[in-house]
Design a protein around this motif. Structure first.
Motif, PDB file in Angstrom:
ATOM      1  N   LEU A   1      -8.290  -2.036  12.619  1.00 10.81           N
ATOM      2  CA  LEU A   1      -8.943  -3.045  11.774  1.00 10.81           C
ATOM      3  C   LEU A   1      -9.123  -2.588  10.333  1.00 10.81           C
ATOM      4  N   GLU A   2      -8.742  -1.360   9.994  1.00  6.51           N
ATOM      5  CA  GLU A   2      -8.863  -0.912   8.610  1.00  6.51           C
ATOM      6  C   GLU A   2      -7.933  -1.709   7.697  1.00  6.51           C
ATOM      7  N   ALA A   3      -8.350  -1.889   6.453  1.00  7.56           N
ATOM      8  CA  ALA A   3      -7.557  -2.684   5.501  1.00  7.56           C
ATOM      9  C   ALA A   3      -6.194  -2.061   5.225  1.00  7.56           C
ATOM     10  N   GLU A   4      -6.061  -0.736   5.426  1.00  3.38           N
ATOM     11  CA  GLU A   4      -4.796  -0.059   5.139  1.00  3.38           C
ATOM     12  C   GLU A   4      -3.851  -0.035   6.332  1.00  3.38           C
ATOM     13  N   SER A   5      -4.286  -0.482   7.506  1.00  2.00           N
ATOM     14  CA  SER A   5      -3.409  -0.510   8.681  1.00  2.00           C
ATOM     15  C   SER A   5      -2.506  -1.733   8.590  1.00  2.00           C
ATOM     16  N   MET A   6      -1.191  -1.490   8.601  1.00  4.02           N
ATOM     17  CA  MET A   6      -0.253  -2.546   8.233  1.00  4.02           C
ATOM     18  C   MET A   6       0.819  -2.824   9.290  1.00  4.02           C
ATOM     19  N   ILE A   7       1.285  -4.044   9.272  1.00  3.41           N
ATOM     20  CA  ILE A   7       2.576  -4.421   9.850  1.00  3.41           C
ATOM     21  C   ILE A   7       3.511  -4.548   8.656  1.00  3.41           C
ATOM     22  N   ALA A   8       4.523  -3.700   8.596  1.00  2.00           N
ATOM     23  CA  ALA A   8       5.367  -3.614   7.398  1.00  2.00           C
ATOM     24  C   ALA A   8       6.792  -4.042   7.688  1.00  2.00           C
TER      25      ALA A   8
ATOM     26  N   ARG B   1       0.840  -1.183   0.000  1.00  2.00           N
ATOM     27  CA  ARG B   1       0.000   0.000   0.000  1.00  2.00           C
ATOM     28  C   ARG B   1       0.884   1.244   0.000  1.00  2.00           C
ATOM     29  N   GLN B   2       0.491   2.248  -0.777  1.00  3.38           N
ATOM     30  CA  GLN B   2       1.150   3.542  -0.695  1.00  3.38           C
ATOM     31  C   GLN B   2       0.391   4.370   0.334  1.00  3.38           C
ATOM     32  N   LEU B   3       1.064   4.722   1.440  1.00  7.39           N
ATOM     33  CA  LEU B   3       0.412   5.388   2.561  1.00  7.39           C
ATOM     34  C   LEU B   3       1.215   6.589   3.023  1.00  7.39           C
ATOM     35  N   VAL B   4       0.499   7.675   3.346  1.00 13.86           N
ATOM     36  CA  VAL B   4       1.157   8.881   3.833  1.00 13.86           C
ATOM     37  C   VAL B   4       1.656   8.673   5.259  1.00 13.86           C
ATOM     38  N   MET B   5       2.919   9.043   5.480  1.00 14.76           N
ATOM     39  CA  MET B   5       3.499   9.072   6.821  1.00 14.76           C
ATOM     40  C   MET B   5       3.891  10.512   7.098  1.00 14.76           C
ATOM     41  N   GLU B   6       3.344  11.108   8.164  1.00 15.50           N
ATOM     42  CA  GLU B   6       3.646  12.501   8.491  1.00 15.50           C
ATOM     43  C   GLU B   6       3.752  12.662   9.995  1.00 15.50           C
ATOM     44  N   CYS B   7       4.768  13.386  10.425  1.00 13.94           N
ATOM     45  CA  CYS B   7       4.921  13.693  11.843  1.00 13.94           C
ATOM     46  C   CYS B   7       3.846  14.686  12.265  1.00 13.94           C
ATOM     47  N   GLY B   8       3.258  14.479  13.448  1.00 16.98           N
ATOM     48  CA  GLY B   8       2.232  15.394  13.943  1.00 16.98           C
ATOM     49  C   GLY B   8       2.737  16.813  14.112  1.00 16.98           C
ATOM     50  N   GLY B   9       4.066  16.976  14.292  1.00 16.69           N
ATOM     51  CA  GLY B   9       4.648  18.299  14.472  1.00 16.69           C
ATOM     52  C   GLY B   9       5.159  18.927  13.196  1.00 16.69           C
ATOM     53  N   ASN B  10       4.879  18.329  12.042  1.00 19.46           N
ATOM     54  CA  ASN B  10       5.333  18.907  10.779  1.00 19.46           C
ATOM     55  C   ASN B  10       4.791  20.333  10.644  1.00 19.46           C
ATOM     56  N   GLY B  11       5.689  21.298  10.391  1.00 23.02           N
ATOM     57  CA  GLY B  11       5.282  22.697  10.317  1.00 23.02           C
ATOM     58  C   GLY B  11       5.397  23.449  11.626  1.00 23.02           C
ATOM     59  N   ARG B  12       5.914  22.792  12.668  1.00 22.35           N
ATOM     60  CA  ARG B  12       5.980  23.425  14.000  1.00 22.35           C
ATOM     61  C   ARG B  12       6.767  24.737  14.003  1.00 22.35           C
ATOM     62  N   SER B  13       7.763  24.868  13.147  1.00 20.52           N
ATOM     63  CA  SER B  13       8.644  26.034  13.184  1.00 20.52           C
ATOM     64  C   SER B  13       7.918  27.349  12.928  1.00 20.52           C
ATOM     65  N   GLU B  14       6.717  27.295  12.359  1.00 22.09           N
ATOM     66  CA  GLU B  14       6.005  28.532  12.031  1.00 22.09           C
ATOM     67  C   GLU B  14       5.188  29.089  13.190  1.00 22.09           C
ATOM     68  N   TYR B  15       4.965  28.289  14.239  1.00 26.67           N
ATOM     69  CA  TYR B  15       4.106  28.768  15.317  1.00 26.67           C
ATOM     70  C   TYR B  15       4.785  29.831  16.160  1.00 26.67           C
ATOM     71  N   ASP B  16       3.987  30.784  16.625  1.00 23.81           N
ATOM     72  CA  ASP B  16       4.464  31.830  17.523  1.00 23.81           C
ATOM     73  C   ASP B  16       3.345  32.159  18.497  1.00 23.81           C
ATOM     74  N   PRO B  17       3.585  32.085  19.826  1.00 23.26           N
ATOM     75  CA  PRO B  17       4.864  31.779  20.452  1.00 23.26           C
ATOM     76  C   PRO B  17       5.402  30.405  20.025  1.00 23.26           C
ATOM     77  N   PRO B  18       6.733  30.268  19.983  1.00 16.72           N
ATOM     78  CA  PRO B  18       7.320  29.001  19.567  1.00 16.72           C
ATOM     79  C   PRO B  18       6.900  27.857  20.487  1.00 16.72           C
ATOM     80  N   ALA B  19       6.721  26.701  19.905  1.00 17.94           N
ATOM     81  CA  ALA B  19       6.398  25.502  20.683  1.00 17.94           C
ATOM     82  C   ALA B  19       7.652  24.652  20.816  1.00 17.94           C
ATOM     83  N   SER B  20       7.777  23.972  21.941  1.00 17.86           N
ATOM     84  CA  SER B  20       8.952  23.129  22.154  1.00 17.86           C
ATOM     85  C   SER B  20       8.891  21.912  21.246  1.00 17.86           C
ATOM     86  N   GLY B  21      10.039  21.365  20.956  1.00 14.85           N
ATOM     87  CA  GLY B  21      10.107  20.194  20.089  1.00 14.85           C
ATOM     88  C   GLY B  21      10.922  20.473  18.845  1.00 14.85           C
TER      89      GLY B  21
END
Length: 431
Positions: free
Chosen positions: A233-240, A154-174
């Motif tokens: 239980l979704e069909a796209e949830s994988m052990i890879a 399966r081709q599946l998107v993997m994205e960090c939850g903090g992607n784009g964090r650098s733009e927040y102000d006040p800055p967030a840790s991480g």
């Protein structure tokens, strides 16, 4: 020595004139790090060209030509990634290196929470499934998993939850991710639900949790998260065990990992050694407290939010990238520029991708392709013409089937800097 991306404040600190503009930008709009220039003349001098459609440029905007700064760094088997942290290792991919429709392994970002296991031997690797709600406890070798269950890709998107964090102000840790903590390779493995059904589970099942073989410096477990049973239980949830027909890269979880497309990458445990079928919401490291949570109700920037008022992130928001050309591109006047990029959204599908060259005043519909399968990103293309020479910003904005649309400005602030899905922008100089 730790290598990291220079933040926008460091860029301006190296140039006093830019620093003055940054101060003005903060005064003009304290809710965003995009605050920028006091006057059109100063802006034009900085970008080195006439800014076309400057009348429509939002107040306090940092030109895209300077919004993302990258420092090249080499990681074995990872070409061109930028390291944000080296212990644990975290590295993102510049947007223009994500131009492939299927993300190559050497271009997929790295987000570690602890120290990876050493001397991994896939031939002797095992996965144990247990937990309060498991009907049976079973242990599988990697060979068992490959032979006993249907193999899927399966081709599946993997994205960090903090992607784009650098733009927040006040800055967030991480880690101060810009836009490159995302990718969409083709994962090779089996359906998680097939293994869960092989073990059996009770009616009181609530969550499916993971444990990996990575460790903190003192030997502890750095992260152990999970997902509700319905997602598991979704069909796209994988052990890879593979990516694009090859074994997983060591920094992406070799020899075994979970993959939950469209949800924060933290749910997709690496170096997978145990799955727990639980009758409660999992309470492992980085499931409690403030990690991977956002305020249940919107809050003002800088607000202190109590842990009980935070909700666990599940599906990621609608988002897009411009992957060609690279920001700062020099384009001949009178010629067509062929744009390329990707768009994706949590558990849904993207319905529309629009592009603007006049700071969001008008939008042009791009050619959006369907996903390769559910929870894959969608590739888009647009042949773009510019009316005259000068400096342009090209903005991309996606909308999904629920009607959710990427915001032009930063979305609601949160203490940990998660879920920034503001429009991606690049600079183009037409001459």
């Amino acid at each position: 020595m730790r290598k990291r991306v220079r933040g926008i404040h460091e860029v301006f600190a190296s140039d006093p004139a830019r620093a003055d503009w940054e101060v003005w930008g903060r005064q003009a709009d304290p809710s965003t790090r995009r605050g920028f220039l006091k006057g059109l003349g100063a802006m034009t001098a900085l970008v080195g060209s006439k800014i076309v459609f400057s009348d429509f440029m939002p107040a306090g905007l940092i030109p895209a030509a300077y919004a993302n700064q990258a420092e090249p760094f080499a990681i074995e088997g990872k070409d061109g990634l930028t390291v944000l942290n080296d212990r644990p290792l975290c590295a993102e991919t510049p947007a223009h290196l994500l131009n492939d429709d299927v993300t190559p392994a050497h271009r997929l970002f790295v987000r570690n929470n602890g120290l990876p296991p050493e001397d991994v031997d896939g031939r002797n690797w095992t996965l144990t499934v247990d937990g309060e709600s498991a009907a049976d406890t079973k242990t599988y070798s990697l060979g068992d998993l490959k032979e006993r269950f249907e193999n899927v890709s399966r081709q599946l998107v993997m994205e960090c939850g903090g992607n784009g964090r650098s733009e927040y102000d006040p800055p967030a840790s991480g880690n101060q991710w810009t836009v490159g903590a995302v990718g969409c390779p083709r994962w090779d493995g089996i359906r998680l639900r097939d293994v869960l059904e092989d073990c059996g589970y009770r009616d009181d099942t609530v969550y499916v949790a993971y444990y990996g073989a990575d460790r903190t410096a003192d030997g502890g477990v750095p992260i152990s998260r999970g997902v509700p049973m319905a997602k598991a239980l979704e069909a796209e949830s994988m052990i890879a065990w593979g990516m694009n027909g090859e074994p997983l890269h060591p920094m992406n979880g070799h020899p075994l990992r979970l993959v939950f497309g469209g949800w924060p990458g933290s749910t997709s445990g690496k170096w997978l050694s145990r799955i727990a079928i639980r009758n409660i919401v999992h309470d492992g490291p980085k499931m409690t407290g403030m990690s991977y949570k956002v305020p249940c109700e919107p809050v003002a920037p800088g607000t202190e939010v109590a842990p009980e008022d935070m909700c666990i992130i599940e599906a990621m928001p609608v988002k897009s990238l411009i992957t060609y050309p690279q920001s700062g591109y020099q384009h001949p006047v009178g010629e067509v520029l062929s744009l390329h990029g990707h768009a994706w959204t949590g558990d849904n599908q993207v319905e529309r991708l629009d592009v603007s060259i006049d700071f969001g005043r008008t939008w042009i519909r791009a050619d959006l392709q369907p996903p390769a399968n559910r929870l894959a990103w969608q590739n888009w293309d647009l042949d773009l013409e510019f009316p005259e020479a000068g400096y342009y910003e090209v903005w991309a904005r996606a909308a999904d089937a629920n009607g959710d649309v990427q915001p032009v400005v930063l979305p609601g602030w949160n203490p940990r800097g998660y879920l920034n899905n503001a429009c991606h922008r690049i600079a183009v100089y037409v001459a």
